[in-house]
Design an enzyme around this catalytic site. Structure first.
Site, PDB file in Angstrom:
ATOM      1  N   CYS A 145       0.164   2.542   6.361  1.00  0.00           N
ATOM      2  CA  CYS A 145       0.437   1.136   6.864  1.00  0.00           C
ATOM      3  C   CYS A 145       0.746   0.353   5.743  1.00  0.00           C
ATOM      4  O   CYS A 145       0.444   0.631   4.705  1.00  0.00           O
ATOM      5  CB  CYS A 145      -0.684   0.708   7.603  1.00  0.00           C
ATOM      6  SG  CYS A 145      -2.281   0.925   7.061  1.00  0.00           S
TER       7      CYS A 145
ATOM      8  N   CYS B  75       0.718  -1.135   0.071  1.00  0.00           N
ATOM      9  CA  CYS B  75      -0.107   0.168   0.024  1.00  0.00           C
ATOM     10  C   CYS B  75       0.903   1.321  -0.004  1.00  0.00           C
ATOM     11  O   CYS B  75       0.315   2.398  -0.136  1.00  0.00           O
ATOM     12  CB  CYS B  75      -0.970   0.002   1.257  1.00  0.00           C
ATOM     13  SG  CYS B  75      -2.009  -1.184   1.173  1.00  0.00           S
TER      14      CYS B  75
ATOM     15  N   GLY C 110       1.056  -3.841   4.172  1.00  0.00           N
ATOM     16  CA  GLY C 110       1.026  -5.507   4.246  1.00  0.00           C
ATOM     17  C   GLY C 110       2.323  -5.986   4.701  1.00  0.00           C
ATOM     18  O   GLY C 110       3.410  -5.437   4.474  1.00  0.00           O
TER      19      GLY C 110
ATOM     20  N   HIS D 121      -9.042   3.789  -2.024  1.00  0.00           N
ATOM     21  CA  HIS D 121      -7.376   3.607  -1.726  1.00  0.00           C
ATOM     22  C   HIS D 121      -6.973   3.012  -3.036  1.00  0.00           C
ATOM     23  O   HIS D 121      -7.110   1.579  -2.905  1.00  0.00           O
ATOM     24  CB  HIS D 121      -7.452   2.905  -0.333  1.00  0.00           C
ATOM     25  CG  HIS D 121      -5.889   2.181  -0.289  1.00  0.00           C
ATOM     26  ND1 HIS D 121      -4.918   2.828  -1.128  1.00  0.00           N
ATOM     27  CD2 HIS D 121      -5.411   1.178   0.483  1.00  0.00           C
ATOM     28  CE1 HIS D 121      -3.792   1.967  -0.573  1.00  0.00           C
ATOM     29  NE2 HIS D 121      -3.995   1.192   0.367  1.00  0.00           N
TER      30      HIS D 121
END
Length: 403
Positions: A389, A92, A391, A359
């Site tokens: 944040c 991300c 993964g 997103h």
């Protein structure tokens, strides 16, 4: 080491990520990326031959997004053949990592002008398309206690005591702020419409914003990850890693989690000399950036660690930053970040976030750079910190300063 300046930042609107009815579902990822790459050059009024690299984040580099979409998008956008390109995947944070890597090239003197950003068509290349060992190979899934991100978000909420009312209230705030930002034209400078081959506008406005969202309407939604956790056994996996937790309270759903959308972003980065040569006016500079690793089962706690490390590296305190922009992957992630950093909502995601607007995985990080830079200029602030944040337990953060 040289300074790296931000000369421009653009993004597409975020289109609902559904192949049947999303406004950008018929736009290929190549078309989305081409749109922002062409816009950067057109707005700057310079020859694309001056661009020495194109760096695009992409989380699912497969199918239409595969085969190095960074280089292909540059060619599709009509860039000079001498402009190379490549694709970056830090899940991300890919779009922000592209910006950070591009800035590092400029600071090191390895490039004078680069375009960094990202693209993700979640309609056409769904999450999980590229596969991967983490969810499927016991050799890595077992020792890292693999669970889907929604379970991690609910685990954070449970351990931190965030209730369903808490996460829903934050979601409503995100929706209201995003709607107000659009109403007041705060995104006008950065958002470029996506048009089809005939020049007809496909989308000019973020498609998922719902200004009428209330805590009452959100309360009617069923938790999205309860069945996955309880019936498929993922709660048990998380509780093995965190045995101090009696049970996981499932509080996240579609209304307080980031939306699945399509979109692309691009940031023009360069040295002072390149800007002066091309007649470009700097808008900001990249102060510093970091990426860190964090515990992979709970997975989404990295932003505060990355932010604190970036602040320390820059010799700054929490109070030296005017605006904080953290990707709203899930409401609990933002609530935890504010708690860990000792900041409040008045300085955090002031124009809403991914809960309201969506997103587009590989593009979001670079989108946030443009959003917060626009807001610094509008509000007169000096510094901003962008973080996401990531993964598998990571966090990426970047500190920007308005010029």
């Amino acid at each position: 080491m040289r300074e790296c300046y931000i000369y421009d930042a653009v993004r597409t609107p975020r289109g609902r990520g559904r192949l049947k009815d999303g406004a950008l579902a018929e736009a290929t990822p190549l078309h989305l990326a081409k749109t922002v790459l062409q816009s950067v050059v057109a707005r700057g009024g310079f020859d694309s031959a001056a661009i020495e690299d194109v760096l695009l984040g992409c989380v699912e580099p497969a199918g239409e997004q595969g085969a190095n979409i960074g280089r292909l998008a540059a060619l599709a956008a009509g860039y000079a053949e001498t402009t190379p390109g490549f694709q970056i995947n830090r899940f991300c944070a890919s779009g922000l990592e592209a910006v950070n890597t591009g800035a590092a090239k400029v600071k090191a003197g390895d490039a004078d002008l680069v375009v960094a950003g990202g693209v993700e068509s979640m309609s056409r290349v769904p999450m999980g398309t590229a596969g991967g060992a983490w969810a499927t190979d016991p050799a890595i899934a077992f020792p890292t206690y693999f669970v889907p991100q929604g379970i991690s978000a609910d685990l954070i909420a449970t351990m931190q005591g965030f209730t369903r009312s808490d996460v829903d209230a934050f979601a409503v705030l995100s929706q209201r702020r995003a709607a107000a930002a659009w109403r007041e034209g705060r995104f006008a400078r950065s958002v470029v419409p996506v048009v089809d081959g005939l020049g007809v506008t496909m989308l000019a406005h973020d498609e998922c914003v719902r200004a009428d969202t209330t805590t009452e309407s959100l309360a009617k939604l069923e938790p999205s990850f309860k069945v996955m956790g309880e019936s498929y056994g993922f709660d048990g996996v998380a509780l093995q890693r965190y045995p101090q937790v009696e049970r996981i309270e499932h509080v996240h759903h579609a209304g307080n989690s980031s939306g699945i959308v399509d979109g692309a972003s691009a940031v023009l980065l360069g040295s002072r000399e390149a800007g002066e040569r091309l007649g470009l006016k700097p808008r900001g500079r990249v102060v510093t950036s970091v990426s860190i690793g964090s515990e992979p089962c709970i997975m989404l706690t990295g932003p505060s660690f990355a932010a604190k490390k970036a602040l320390a590296r820059a010799g700054l305190g929490v109070g030296d930053v005017d605006l904080y922009e953290i990707n709203e992957a899930f409401a609990s992630v933002v609530l935890l970040f504010m708690r860990e950093m000792g900041i409040d909502a008045e300085r955090t995601n002031v124009n809403g976030g991914a809960i309201a607007m969506g997103h587009p995985l590989g593009a979001t990080g670079a989108m946030l750079v443009g959003t917060v830079l626009d807001e610094l200029e509008r509000s007169g602030g000096r510094r901003a910190l962008v973080t996401l944040c990531v993964g598998a337990g990571m966090g990426t953060a970047t500190i920007l300063e308005r010029v």
